[in-house]
Design an enzyme around this catalytic site. Structure first.
Site, PDB file in Angstrom:
ATOM      1  N   ARG A  96      51.339   7.689  40.571  1.00  0.00           N
ATOM      2  CA  ARG A  96      50.515   8.478  41.494  1.00  0.00           C
ATOM      3  C   ARG A  96      51.211   8.725  42.826  1.00  0.00           C
ATOM      4  O   ARG A  96      50.932   9.732  43.490  1.00  0.00           O
ATOM      5  CB  ARG A  96      49.166   7.782  41.705  1.00  0.00           C
ATOM      6  CG  ARG A  96      48.176   8.626  42.506  1.00  0.00           C
ATOM      7  CD  ARG A  96      46.757   8.107  42.466  1.00  0.00           C
ATOM      8  NE  ARG A  96      46.556   6.890  43.235  1.00  0.00           N
ATOM      9  CZ  ARG A  96      45.435   6.594  43.891  1.00  0.00           C
ATOM     10  NH1 ARG A  96      44.404   7.429  43.864  1.00  0.00           N
ATOM     11  NH2 ARG A  96      45.315   5.460  44.542  1.00  0.00           N
ATOM     12  N   ILE A 103      42.452  12.749  45.680  1.00  0.00           N
ATOM     13  CA  ILE A 103      43.056  12.446  44.383  1.00  0.00           C
ATOM     14  C   ILE A 103      42.250  11.289  43.804  1.00  0.00           C
ATOM     15  O   ILE A 103      41.971  10.304  44.484  1.00  0.00           O
ATOM     16  CB  ILE A 103      44.560  12.097  44.537  1.00  0.00           C
ATOM     17  CG1 ILE A 103      45.220  11.878  43.169  1.00  0.00           C
ATOM     18  CG2 ILE A 103      44.789  10.913  45.445  1.00  0.00           C
ATOM     19  CD1 ILE A 103      46.744  11.745  43.251  1.00  0.00           C
ATOM     20  N   SER A 104      41.832  11.417  42.565  1.00  0.00           N
ATOM     21  CA  SER A 104      40.909  10.447  41.966  1.00  0.00           C
ATOM     22  C   SER A 104      41.523   9.055  41.862  1.00  0.00           C
ATOM     23  O   SER A 104      42.745   8.887  41.792  1.00  0.00           O
ATOM     24  CB  SER A 104      40.486  10.912  40.571  1.00  0.00           C
ATOM     25  OG  SER A 104      39.706  12.077  40.635  1.00  0.00           O
ATOM     26  N   ALA A 105      40.649   8.054  41.842  1.00  0.00           N
ATOM     27  CA  ALA A 105      41.094   6.682  41.607  1.00  0.00           C
ATOM     28  C   ALA A 105      41.718   6.580  40.216  1.00  0.00           C
ATOM     29  O   ALA A 105      41.237   7.207  39.260  1.00  0.00           O
ATOM     30  CB  ALA A 105      39.916   5.724  41.727  1.00  0.00           C
ATOM     31  N   PRO A 106      42.787   5.799  40.071  1.00  0.00           N
ATOM     32  CA  PRO A 106      43.444   5.679  38.765  1.00  0.00           C
ATOM     33  C   PRO A 106      42.509   5.289  37.627  1.00  0.00           C
ATOM     34  O   PRO A 106      42.646   5.804  36.511  1.00  0.00           O
ATOM     35  CB  PRO A 106      44.514   4.608  39.026  1.00  0.00           C
ATOM     36  CG  PRO A 106      44.865   4.805  40.471  1.00  0.00           C
ATOM     37  CD  PRO A 106      43.568   5.135  41.140  1.00  0.00           C
TER      38      PRO A 106
END
Length: 221
Positions: free
Chosen positions: A37, A63-66
């Site tokens: 990321r 940006i979304s959480a993993p």
């Protein structure tokens, strides 16, 4: 922090997600290890890319959480050669992960022009320039020129399932989309297209929190 340190921290996060049962398949784990990321955030946030939380990107987006990305990719059940549309390019990270899973050109559509450029630059630097195509447009309408799709993955919350996305699925194809309120709370729906009349089967995978899907078949600005 140099890249080797960033990658070591990223590997630990991936191992934690696997241990917690969020990353379930070897192919999703492999994609995460190939596409860290930190290559898709601004320099000031690189040292936080291994933290399992959303991070800011331009235009007030995230940006979304993993863990959320892993959940959606596992639910998508992507296979080599599948034709995939992503709605909401954001940083470009998710589209690069999708490419690693299907090994076929991926189309991702984004309405925010600053994010189109941000995603394109990130993808080019990461080696995906000719593998992921970032389209500027209203993602709630889908992207008919490359339809029909085996999978459509939506990374923003809609008030309801947009009909054009169902129309652009192949029979047997799958749409993953958060549906619910404008801010902070939606339910992640898995929508399977059953026939050419656009009948569907829907499974609810529980509560999620995404930015709103703005567009003709989403929320109004």
């Amino acid at each position: 922090m140099d890249e080797s340190d960033l990658y070591r921290k990223w590997m630990r996060l991936v191992e934690n997600l696997e241990r917690e049962g969020i990353i379930k398949s070897e192919k999703v784990k492999r994609a995460f290890l190939r596409v860290p990321r930190y290559k898709f955030v601004s320099d000031r946030y690189k040292e936080y890319a291994h933290v399992d939380e959303p991070l800011p990107i331009p235009a007030g987006q995230t940006i979304s959480a993993p863990h959320m990305v892993a959940i959606m990719l596992e639910l998508a059940e992507l296979e080599g050669g599948m034709n995939v549309l992503e709605v909401g390019a954001g940083s470009g990270w998710n589209a690069a992960l999708i490419y690693e899973l299907v090994k076929r050109e991926v189309y991702t559509i984004e309405r925010v022009s600053d994010l189109v450029e941000f995603a394109r630059k990130n993808l080019e630097r990461a080696g995906y320039k000719d593998k992921v195509h970032v389209i500027w447009g209203d993602g709630s309408k889908g992207y008919p020129p490359n339809a029909p799709y085996d999978r459509i993955i939506v990374t923003a919350g809609a008030p309801k399932v947009p009909e054009p996305l169902i129309e652009q699925l192949k029979v047997g194809g799958k749409l993953l989309i958060p549906v619910g309120s404008y801010h902070l709370w939606q339910e992640l729906l898995e929508v399977i297209k059953l026939d050419e009349d656009n009948n569907t089967k829907i499974k609810n995978h529980g509560g999620v929190a995404f930015v709103p899907l703005i567009g003709e078949h989403g929320w109004r600005e």
